[in-house]
Design a protein around this motif. Sequence first.
Motif, short mmCIF file in Angstrom:
data_model
loop_
_atom_site.label_atom_id
_atom_site.label_comp_id
_atom_site.label_asym_id
_atom_site.label_seq_id
_atom_site.Cartn_x
_atom_site.Cartn_y
_atom_site.Cartn_z
N SER A 1 1.02 -1.10 0.46
CA SER A 1 -0.17 -0.03 0.10
C SER A 1 1.06 1.48 0.39
CB SER A 1 -0.92 -0.27 0.99
OG SER A 1 -0.36 0.29 2.74
N ASP A 2 0.05 2.12 -0.15
CA ASP A 2 0.78 3.83 0.06
C ASP A 2 1.98 3.84 -1.03
OD1 ASP A 2 -0.86 5.75 2.31
OD2 ASP A 2 -0.73 3.14 3.37
N THR A 3 2.12 3.92 -2.71
CA THR A 3 3.28 3.10 -2.94
C THR A 3 3.23 4.72 -3.46
OG1 THR A 3 1.75 2.45 -4.72
CG2 THR A 3 3.33 1.16 -3.52
N HIS A 4 2.45 5.91 -3.50
CA HIS A 4 2.46 7.35 -4.25
C HIS A 4 3.69 7.46 -5.40
CE1 HIS A 4 0.16 8.37 -0.47
NE2 HIS A 4 0.39 7.89 -0.28
N VAL B 1 -1.40 -14.36 -4.28
CA VAL B 1 -2.71 -13.23 -4.72
C VAL B 1 -1.31 -12.18 -4.41
CG1 VAL B 1 -5.20 -12.10 -3.61
CG2 VAL B 1 -4.48 -14.45 -3.86
N LEU B 2 -1.47 -11.08 -5.16
CA LEU B 2 -1.20 -10.01 -4.05
C LEU B 2 -2.60 -8.52 -3.90
CD1 LEU B 2 1.02 -7.78 -4.14
CD2 LEU B 2 1.28 -7.36 -6.85
N ILE B 3 -2.48 -8.00 -2.97
CA ILE B 3 -3.24 -7.26 -2.81
C ILE B 3 -2.28 -5.75 -2.14
CG2 ILE B 3 -5.35 -6.31 -1.37
CD1 ILE B 3 -5.82 -9.66 -0.78
N HIS B 4 -2.56 -4.69 -3.33
CA HIS B 4 -2.50 -2.90 -3.16
C HIS B 4 -3.44 -2.42 -1.97
CE1 HIS B 4 -1.69 1.41 -3.58
NE2 HIS B 4 -0.10 0.62 -4.36
N CYS B 5 -3.57 -1.55 -1.21
CA CYS B 5 -4.62 -0.97 -0.50
C CYS B 5 -4.46 0.07 -0.42
CB CYS B 5 -4.50 -1.39 1.10
SG CYS B 5 -4.71 -3.48 1.61
N GLY B 6 -4.71 0.84 -1.34
CA GLY B 6 -4.44 2.35 -1.82
C GLY B 6 -3.46 3.21 -1.97
N ASP B 7 -3.59 4.18 -2.48
CA ASP B 7 -3.06 5.34 -2.65
C ASP B 7 -1.83 4.33 -3.38
OD1 ASP B 7 -3.95 7.20 -1.00
OD2 ASP B 7 -2.58 7.16 1.29
N PHE B 8 -2.24 4.43 -4.26
CA PHE B 8 -0.62 4.28 -5.35
C PHE B 8 -0.39 5.65 -6.33
CE2 PHE B 8 -4.92 2.35 -6.75
CZ PHE B 8 -5.69 3.26 -7.97
N THR B 9 -1.58 6.33 -5.43
CA THR B 9 -1.12 7.55 -7.43
C THR B 9 -1.21 8.29 -5.84
OG1 THR B 9 -3.24 9.21 -7.25
CG2 THR B 9 -3.13 6.85 -8.51
N ASP B 10 -0.04 10.22 -6.09
CA ASP B 10 0.15 11.30 -5.41
C ASP B 10 -1.19 11.68 -5.28
OD1 ASP B 10 1.51 12.35 -3.64
OD2 ASP B 10 2.95 13.71 -4.86
N ARG B 11 -1.59 12.53 -6.41
CA ARG B 11 -2.20 13.54 -6.83
C ARG B 11 -3.68 12.94 -7.25
NH1 ARG B 11 1.84 16.41 -10.58
NH2 ARG B 11 3.44 16.18 -8.99
#
Length: 81
Positions: free
Chosen positions: A7-10, A24-34
């Motif tokens: 998560s939070d890769t921004h 299973v790969l899960i991205h829990c949000g905040d993959f963008t910055d703007r």
Amino acid sequence: MTILQISDTHNRHGLLQNMSMADVLIHCGDFTDRGTEAEALDFLNWYIALPHPHKLFVTGNHDLCLWDAEGIDDLPPNVLF
């Protein structure tokens, strides 16, 4: 079953190397910055190309362009939003 959560890769997802393999790969949000569409597309292209058999992702407070989205066209069947 193995699960890898990130998560939070921004916009720094491209810096992630040698991630553990998991079922299973899960991205829990905040993959963008703007929260722009260009940032989201860059993330999605990277995410889709990862070798994990099943991938899920959700939006975070930075991922503005997808907050109201009910779905994303043309996602592969192994990638869930």
